[in-house]
Design a protein around this motif. Structure first.
Motif, PDB file in Angstrom:
ATOM      1  N   ARG A 262       0.840  -0.989  -0.081  1.00  0.00           N
ATOM      2  CA  ARG A 262      -0.159  -0.159  -0.022  1.00  0.00           C
ATOM      3  C   ARG A 262       0.911   1.236   0.018  1.00  0.00           C
ATOM      4  NH1 ARG A 262      -5.032  -2.080   1.558  1.00  0.00           N
ATOM      5  NH2 ARG A 262      -4.606  -4.027   3.351  1.00  0.00           N
ATOM      6  N   SER A 263       2.127   1.429  -0.136  1.00  0.00           N
ATOM      7  CA  SER A 263       3.186   2.082   0.251  1.00  0.00           C
ATOM      8  C   SER A 263       3.321   2.926  -1.136  1.00  0.00           C
ATOM      9  CB  SER A 263       4.393   1.774   0.843  1.00  0.00           C
ATOM     10  OG  SER A 263       4.972   1.154  -0.062  1.00  0.00           O
ATOM     11  N   GLU A 264       2.765   2.740  -2.147  1.00  0.00           N
ATOM     12  CA  GLU A 264       3.305   3.342  -3.454  1.00  0.00           C
ATOM     13  C   GLU A 264       2.247   4.482  -3.933  1.00  0.00           C
ATOM     14  OE1 GLU A 264       4.596   0.599  -6.441  1.00  0.00           O
ATOM     15  OE2 GLU A 264       6.493   0.155  -5.254  1.00  0.00           O
ATOM     16  N   ALA A 265       2.498   5.122  -4.997  1.00  0.00           N
ATOM     17  CA  ALA A 265       1.672   6.092  -5.324  1.00  0.00           C
ATOM     18  C   ALA A 265       1.851   6.011  -6.965  1.00  0.00           C
ATOM     19  CB  ALA A 265       1.747   7.351  -4.799  1.00  0.00           C
ATOM     20  N   LYS A 266       1.198   6.533  -7.901  1.00  0.00           N
ATOM     21  CA  LYS A 266       1.082   6.658  -9.079  1.00  0.00           C
ATOM     22  C   LYS A 266       1.329   7.967  -9.837  1.00  0.00           C
ATOM     23  CE  LYS A 266      -2.280   5.642 -11.789  1.00  0.00           C
ATOM     24  NZ  LYS A 266      -3.789   5.089 -12.693  1.00  0.00           N
ATOM     25  N   VAL A 267       2.345   8.046 -10.807  1.00  0.00           N
ATOM     26  CA  VAL A 267       2.477   9.536 -11.228  1.00  0.00           C
ATOM     27  C   VAL A 267       2.307   9.195 -12.815  1.00  0.00           C
ATOM     28  CG1 VAL A 267       3.954  11.170 -11.996  1.00  0.00           C
ATOM     29  CG2 VAL A 267       3.992  10.310  -9.478  1.00  0.00           C
ATOM     30  N   ASN A 374     -10.513  -3.868 -11.718  1.00  0.00           N
ATOM     31  CA  ASN A 374      -9.952  -3.298 -12.803  1.00  0.00           C
ATOM     32  C   ASN A 374      -8.455  -3.178 -12.841  1.00  0.00           C
ATOM     33  OD1 ASN A 374     -10.294  -2.284 -15.346  1.00  0.00           O
ATOM     34  ND2 ASN A 374      -9.602  -0.209 -14.418  1.00  0.00           N
ATOM     35  N   ILE A 375      -7.659  -3.731 -13.586  1.00  0.00           N
ATOM     36  CA  ILE A 375      -6.286  -3.749 -13.400  1.00  0.00           C
ATOM     37  C   ILE A 375      -5.772  -2.429 -14.204  1.00  0.00           C
ATOM     38  CG2 ILE A 375      -3.995  -4.664 -14.291  1.00  0.00           C
ATOM     39  CD1 ILE A 375      -5.527  -7.421 -14.322  1.00  0.00           C
ATOM     40  N   ASP A 376      -4.739  -1.597 -13.467  1.00  0.00           N
ATOM     41  CA  ASP A 376      -4.593  -0.418 -13.757  1.00  0.00           C
ATOM     42  C   ASP A 376      -2.985  -0.334 -14.649  1.00  0.00           C
ATOM     43  OD1 ASP A 376      -4.489   2.365 -14.243  1.00  0.00           O
ATOM     44  OD2 ASP A 376      -3.988   2.722 -12.008  1.00  0.00           O
ATOM     45  N   ASP A 391      -7.042   1.212  -4.365  1.00  0.00           N
ATOM     46  CA  ASP A 391      -6.757   0.815  -3.147  1.00  0.00           C
ATOM     47  C   ASP A 391      -7.696   0.036  -2.240  1.00  0.00           C
ATOM     48  OD1 ASP A 391      -7.938   3.053  -2.860  1.00  0.00           O
ATOM     49  OD2 ASP A 391      -6.711   4.007  -1.350  1.00  0.00           O
ATOM     50  N   THR A 392      -8.958   0.638  -2.704  1.00  0.00           N
ATOM     51  CA  THR A 392     -10.248   0.033  -2.041  1.00  0.00           C
ATOM     52  C   THR A 392     -10.566  -1.443  -2.699  1.00  0.00           C
ATOM     53  OG1 THR A 392     -11.298   1.004  -3.777  1.00  0.00           O
ATOM     54  CG2 THR A 392     -11.382   1.966  -1.641  1.00  0.00           C
ATOM     55  N   ASP A 393      -9.779  -1.779  -3.814  1.00  0.00           N
ATOM     56  CA  ASP A 393      -9.969  -3.357  -4.223  1.00  0.00           C
ATOM     57  C   ASP A 393      -8.893  -4.216  -3.491  1.00  0.00           C
ATOM     58  OD1 ASP A 393     -12.221  -2.760  -5.558  1.00  0.00           O
ATOM     59  OD2 ASP A 393     -11.425  -2.147  -7.415  1.00  0.00           O
ATOM     60  N   LEU A 394      -7.933  -3.665  -3.242  1.00  0.00           N
ATOM     61  CA  LEU A 394      -6.727  -4.349  -2.772  1.00  0.00           C
ATOM     62  C   LEU A 394      -6.801  -5.677  -1.771  1.00  0.00           C
ATOM     63  CD1 LEU A 394      -3.365  -4.398  -3.603  1.00  0.00           C
ATOM     64  CD2 LEU A 394      -3.399  -3.110  -1.215  1.00  0.00           C
TER      65      LEU A 394
END
Lengths: 421, 421
Positions: A262-267, A374-376, A391-394
């Motif tokens: 859960r520690s990552e973010a997407k740019v 959904n896969i991003d 994150d809510t689907d993790l």
């Protein structure tokens, strides 16, 4: 007679009572006829308390002094464990990282071990005493200053000592029973794994499994140190991390487990000219700020505009800085927009069996699709598939994959709280 | 430009706020153009908390591990002061006792400084930085283990560093304004002394003055280090301890002050044969147990019995052990009874002027007699008279003597709380 290195985390030595229990366990091992070297983390919240003190005194403390401060934590816990062992009638001697010969680079706060020269440790072992070594710390080769190894540093100290002493096993005592096929707090039938290869453990650690830090596993693999991850609350066998996945017979080569992060973010950098060199500019900008990126995706160029998008993930903590940095260089790099999303999670399936079992990726995607997830973004290695989801689907994604690949056991996993460093 | 060594006690660095104030004072000295080396004790109650933890873990901890534990206290305070200095814009670097070259004997808990090899300190000073050294600790010459110097050890560290660095002054910051003619908590017009010779300070320290420990004064005298005892709460000049009493002009050679000590007890060995060798047996028995005795009196032998009594004083803490020991050897030594009394106190008058002013002893005894205070035992040196009185008479004895020798000042002394180590 074997040589055993044991490492106890901060929660295992958080109180006088727990320290006495750890001492009993150490003496038990010694009584079985083994030589014992013990590495302890700082007691419970000591490190946080010291950080808080530092914050009160100086909001931006120099790293050299921070290392001098923080290393007192392990000094305290190790001396106390030595005292507890002594009071139970056995001999023990504690050493600082420097005294134990843990020689590091000079990067305060995140030093790397260069060499271990355990002369004093070996001499003490030769005299029949139990040896304690303060984890997480060393002495810099050039300046002879006290250094710390960064997160998970005590595990690395233990593995490095085990390598230097040619120990038979490095036991990492923690508050879980071992390495699980998934986080037992999410998946109730998650299974404790008996054996995991170094490569698989590396992938698990890189994908968010918090049992062992990546650096520690890398060290163990490089020096071929068998690592036994086990609970400090029970006598049960834990998980043995050892051997290359090449050694695992093909018929046993199944999947290891599901990890999540859960520690990552997407740019997403939108509207970059789809010409050689532009993507490089984006990554150079981020690299110059010493930000590590993880997954990367470059979209297919839109023919009508000749522009493309680049998406990458990075630690959430670094997100705002990366966005600020890219925005500053917008003109120079020549993109139209930066989109930031920190409501994401990464779920990964790891296992050496992936190589020889076709269809894993298909099943992976199908099972997520059936659950409406959904896969991003997808990224794979020889023995791993990782995808980015909301994150809510993790949690659901972890459960679905664990079940789809039949990784569950018969027992319900027991969950303890807390982690050490 | 001078080289100044400053030492701050535990109460001066007890909180983040006080640490910042100490940092300001250090920077102020640096800005005056001086090189500054600072020795800090552990913060406030840190040492007691660590001792308490040790007690919980192991009631009788090995001294080596106790030293490893306790030295973390100074490590913490020194790193924090370095951070505070840094946050105020100056450069500072902290060193452990070992890093600063404080080489000691191997007696854990009560090591003696053998040598100071301050190479790293000098190098750092040469680079223009403020240097912090953890007090109270060193490294043993033989085993390279961490050692502590015992009570008052940080003062000794400061004086030893000042000697090794050939410093111009060693400033001991404390919670009183300097050395007083008597304890201001007992004598309201007790006077702060501007200058005290090493010899006088030695006698004061030996007689219960708690401002400086005996060892520290001995060290200062041996290496001729000027010591400035002053308050960390004000900018007032304190007491300068310097020079031999031989240097003091005769007309100024007056009395220094009245010291008192509540920490001793009295042992009387009754009915010893008054023949050569019997007294020696008593003192050998006590010495073998490493108990230091202070005052000694042998009564005149009673002709009719050929027996005599021997009385001596010793630290209260060692009293019961000494009595047990002597009782065990009663037959061998050949006495009839041991009498123990811990309701005593010692009051001493110190001053170089005593040598050249006859009648001091007479006035001393007369003034106590007038106050109805009985003298139990007298011992004298060239510059000191000490007597043993009932503990309930002690405060009154201090007041009476202070007044009889006209030692009072015009101001009422201000009393702060707490002491460092």
């Amino acid at each position: 007679m074997a040589l055993v290195v044991q490492k106890y985390g901060g929660s295992s030595v958080a109180t006088a009572e727990r320290i006495r229990r750890v001492a009993e366990r150490i003496i038990e091992t010694k009584k079985q006829g083994h030589d014992v070297v013990v590495v302890c983390s700082a007691m419970g919240d000591t490190t946080d308390e010291l950080l808080d003190l530092a914050q009160q005194v100086a909001p931006a403390a120099p790293a050299r002094e921070m290392d001098m401060l923080l290393t007192s934590g392990e000094r305290i816990s190790n001396a106390l464990v030595a005292m507890a062992i002594h009071s139970l009638g056995a001999e023990a001697r504690s050493f600082t990282g420097s005294q134990a010969g843990v020689i590091t680079t000079g990067t305060h706060g995140n030093a790397k071990i260069i060499d271990v020269a355990p002369g004093r440790v070996q001499q003490a072992l030769g005299e029949g005493t139990i040896v304690l070594v303060a984890g997480f710390q060393g002495v810099s080769q050039d300046s002879k200053d006290v250094t710390t190894l960064g997160r998970g540093g005590s595990d690395t100290t233990a593995v490095a000592l085990a390598a230097a002493l040619n120990a038979d096993v490095c036991e990492i005592y923690t508050d879980v029973d071992g390495v699980f096929s998934a986080d037992p707090r999410i998946v109730s039938d998650a299974q404790k794994l008996d054996t995991v290869s170094y490569e698989e453990m590396l992938e698990m650690a890189a994908c968010g499994s918090k049992v062992l830090m990546l650096r520690c596993v890398e060290y163990a693999r490089r020096y071929n140190v068998p690592v036994h991850v086990r609970s400090s609350y029970t006598d049960k066998t834990g998980t043995m991390i050892t051997g290359s996945m090449e050694d695992i017979p093909l018929e046993q080569a199944i999947l290891t487990g599901v990890a999540h992060d859960r520690s990552e973010a997407k740019v997403t950098v939108v509207g970059i000219p789809d010409e050689p060199g532009y993507a490089a500019k984006v990554f150079r900008a981020v690299a110059d700020a010493e930000i590590n990126i993880d997954m990367v995706l470059q979209n297919i160029s839109k023919v009508e505009t000749g522009k493309t998008d680049i998406t990458f993930t990075l630690p959430k903590l670094e997100g705002p800085r990366a966005v600020e940095l890219l925005t500053k260089r917008q003109g120079e790099i020549g993109f139209s927009q930066v989109v930031y999303d920190d409501h994401i999670g990464k779920v990964s399936l790891v296992g050496a069996g992936m190589k020889s079992h076709p269809g894993v990726t298909a099943t992976f995607c199908e099972s997520l699709a059936e659950a409406g997830i959904n896969i991003d973004l997808i990224s794979t290695s020889e023995i791993r598939i990782s995808v980015l989801v909301k994150d809510t689907d993790l949690d659901e994604a972890v459960k679905v994959l664990h079940s789809a690949f039949d990784l569950g056991g018969d027992e319900v996993a027991v969950v303890h709280g807390g982690t050490g460093r």
